[in-house]
Motif scaffolding. Structure first.
Motif, PDB file in Angstrom:
ATOM      1  N   PRO A   1      10.495  -4.160   5.503  1.00 47.86           N
ATOM      2  CA  PRO A   1      10.926  -3.290   4.404  1.00 47.86           C
ATOM      3  C   PRO A   1      12.312  -3.637   3.858  1.00 47.86           C
ATOM      4  O   PRO A   1      12.608  -3.356   2.709  1.00 47.86           O
ATOM      5  N   GLU A   2      13.168  -4.266   4.669  1.00 48.63           N
ATOM      6  CA  GLU A   2      14.518  -4.623   4.203  1.00 48.63           C
ATOM      7  C   GLU A   2      14.462  -5.732   3.156  1.00 48.63           C
ATOM      8  O   GLU A   2      15.148  -5.674   2.141  1.00 48.63           O
ATOM      9  N   THR A   3      13.667  -6.756   3.424  1.00 45.21           N
ATOM     10  CA  THR A   3      13.572  -7.890   2.488  1.00 45.21           C
ATOM     11  C   THR A   3      12.401  -7.742   1.529  1.00 45.21           C
ATOM     12  O   THR A   3      12.287  -8.512   0.579  1.00 45.21           O
ATOM     13  N   LYS A   4      11.533  -6.781   1.798  1.00 46.58           N
ATOM     14  CA  LYS A   4      10.334  -6.534   0.999  1.00 46.58           C
ATOM     15  C   LYS A   4       9.421  -7.772   0.942  1.00 46.58           C
ATOM     16  O   LYS A   4       8.791  -8.043  -0.066  1.00 46.58           O
ATOM     17  N   LEU A   5       9.399  -8.497   2.041  1.00 49.05           N
ATOM     18  CA  LEU A   5       8.542  -9.680   2.153  1.00 49.05           C
ATOM     19  C   LEU A   5       7.545  -9.485   3.286  1.00 49.05           C
ATOM     20  O   LEU A   5       7.819  -8.793   4.262  1.00 49.05           O
TER      21      LEU A   5
END
Length: 102
Positions: free
Chosen positions: A75-79
Motif C-alpha cells: 500500500p505504501e508504493t501502490k505496487l
C-alpha cells in the motif's frame, strides 16, 4: 509492461532465480535425474537370494514438482509484487532391498 520474479523453494528454503520475463513467457525447468542400482544374486541349492542397492536422483537435482504464483500488494508504493515459486520434492534417496526366491 510487468516483470515477474522467479523463486524456487525446496524443503522450506527458497532461493531466487535471476530469470525474468513477460506474462506467459516463462518455461519450466527441465526435469531430469539419474538413478543407479546394483543387484547381487546368490543361488543356493533350493533358493535364491537377491540384494539390491539403489540410489534415486544420484546428483541431487532439485527438479520442479509444481509452481505457485503469488501476488503481494504494497500500500505504501501502490505496487503489486508478483512471484513465481518452484517447489521440489525429493532429493537423493538411497534404498536397500532383499528378495528371497524358492
Amino acid at each position: 509492461m510487468s516483470q515477474y520474479g522467479i523463486y524456487t523453494e525446496s524443503y522450506g528454503s527458497s532461493r531466487r532465480i535471476s530469470d525474468y520475463g513477460e506474462r506467459n513467457t516463462y518455461r519450466a525447468a527441465a526435469y531430469h535425474r539419474m538413478d543407479v542400482a546394483i543387484q547381487l544374486h546368490k543361488k543356493m541349492k533350493k533358493h535364491e537370494r537377491i540384494w539390491e542397492f539403489s540410489i534415486y536422483n544420484l546428483y541431487n537435482r532439485k527438479n520442479p514438482f509444481f509452481y505457485d504464483f503469488n501476488s503481494k500488494y504494497n500500500p505504501e508504493t501502490k505496487l503489486t509484487q508478483k512471484t513465481l515459486t518452484q517447489y521440489s520434492l525429493f532429493s537423493i534417496i538411497p534404498s536397500v532391498s532383499y528378495s528371497f526366491k524358492f
